[in-house]
Design an enzyme around this catalytic site. Structure first.
Site, PDB file in Angstrom:
ATOM      1  N   LYS A 107       0.835  -1.206   0.000  1.00  0.00           N
ATOM      2  CA  LYS A 107       0.000   0.000   0.000  1.00  0.00           C
ATOM      3  C   LYS A 107       0.868   1.254   0.000  1.00  0.00           C
ATOM      4  O   LYS A 107       0.646   2.197   0.737  1.00  0.00           O
ATOM      5  CB  LYS A 107      -0.946  -0.004   1.193  1.00  0.00           C
ATOM      6  N   TYR A 109       3.775   3.507  -2.812  1.00  0.00           N
ATOM      7  CA  TYR A 109       4.426   3.652  -4.107  1.00  0.00           C
ATOM      8  C   TYR A 109       5.917   3.877  -3.910  1.00  0.00           C
ATOM      9  O   TYR A 109       6.380   4.120  -2.798  1.00  0.00           O
ATOM     10  CB  TYR A 109       3.825   4.836  -4.874  1.00  0.00           C
ATOM     11  N   ILE A 114       2.618   6.993   0.319  1.00  0.00           N
ATOM     12  CA  ILE A 114       1.537   6.109   0.743  1.00  0.00           C
ATOM     13  C   ILE A 114       0.424   6.099  -0.300  1.00  0.00           C
ATOM     14  O   ILE A 114       0.149   7.095  -0.954  1.00  0.00           O
ATOM     15  CB  ILE A 114       1.013   6.463   2.144  1.00  0.00           C
ATOM     16  N   CYS A 115      -0.207   4.958  -0.448  1.00  0.00           N
ATOM     17  CA  CYS A 115      -1.284   4.783  -1.425  1.00  0.00           C
ATOM     18  C   CYS A 115      -2.567   5.406  -0.880  1.00  0.00           C
ATOM     19  O   CYS A 115      -3.066   5.008   0.171  1.00  0.00           O
ATOM     20  CB  CYS A 115      -1.502   3.302  -1.703  1.00  0.00           C
ATOM     21  N   LEU A 116      -3.067   6.384  -1.609  1.00  0.00           N
ATOM     22  CA  LEU A 116      -4.281   7.084  -1.185  1.00  0.00           C
ATOM     23  C   LEU A 116      -5.361   7.061  -2.268  1.00  0.00           C
ATOM     24  O   LEU A 116      -6.366   7.740  -2.152  1.00  0.00           O
ATOM     25  CB  LEU A 116      -3.937   8.533  -0.824  1.00  0.00           C
TER      26      LEU A 116
END
Length: 162
Positions: A107, A109, A114-116
Site C-alpha cells: 500500500k 508507491y 503512501i497509497c491514497l
C-alpha cells in the site's frame, strides 16, 4: 487519530482561498490559512491526547518535513514524514511520503509515497479546493497509519523506535 474520516472533516473548517504555489499573493493567503488550520488541528489533538505528528515547511511553504508516529500495543513506531505541495495544488492532492517504509507494504508507491487512491483521492476531488494539509493528515495519513502500522509491526517488518 482513531477518529473516522467524517468526524475529522466535521472538526476541521474548510479553507477558503483557492490558490496554489504558482498564484503569488493568493498563495500567501492560502498558506496563512493552512498554518492556522494546522495549529488548530495540533491543539485539538493535544487536548484529546492524540498528538501524533509534527511538520514544518520551507520558506515558501512548498516542501514539508517532520515526524509522525503510531502507538501499537503500547509501543511507539516513529517515521520521517515529507511531502511537497504540487504546482497544481489544490486541484492535485498532496502525496505523503514515509521514506523508511518504502518497499515494506504493497500500500505504498516508490519512494515511500503512501497509497491514497481508493479512499483519499475521491474525497479530495469531492471537496477541493476546500481541503488542505491538516485535512490530508487527518483523513489520509492518520487512517493509513492506523491500518498499516499494526500489520507491519505484528509481522515484524518494522521495529519500534528506542
Amino acid at each position: 487519530m482513531e477518529q473516522n474520516i467524517s468526524t475529522s472533516l466535521e472538526s476541521l473548517p474548510f479553507i477558503k482561498t483557492n490558490a496554489g504555489p504558482k498564484d503569488g499573493e493568493q498563495w500567501i493567503e492560502r498558506l496563512k490559512e493552512e498554518y492556522m488550520l494546522l495549529i488548530q488541528y495540533i491543539q485539538m489533538n493535544k487536548e484529546e491526547d492524540h498528538d501524533w505528528f509534527n511538520v514544518e515547511s520551507n520558506a515558501d511553504g512548498t516542501k514539508w518535513n517532520g515526524k509522525c508516529w503510531y502507538i501499537h500495543n503500547f509501543v511507539r513506531y516513529e517515521f520521517d514524514l515529507q511531502f511537497e505541495i504540487p504546482a497544481t495544488y489544490p486541484a492535485t492532492p498532496i502525496e505523503m511520503e514515509l521514506p523508511e517504509l518504502d518497499g515494506k507494504t504493497h500500500k505504498m508507491y516508490r519512494g515511500g509515497k503512501i497509497c491514497l487512491d481508493i479512499h483519499f483521492a475521491p474525497l479530495w476531488a469531492k471537496y477541493q479546493p476546500k481541503l488542505g494539509i491538516a485535512h490530508a493528515l487527518a483523513t489520509a495519513l492518520g487512517p493509513w497509519l492506523a491500518a498499516e502500522i499494526p500489520v507491519l509491526a505484528d509481522q515484524g517488518i518494522i521495529k519500534p523506535n528506542m
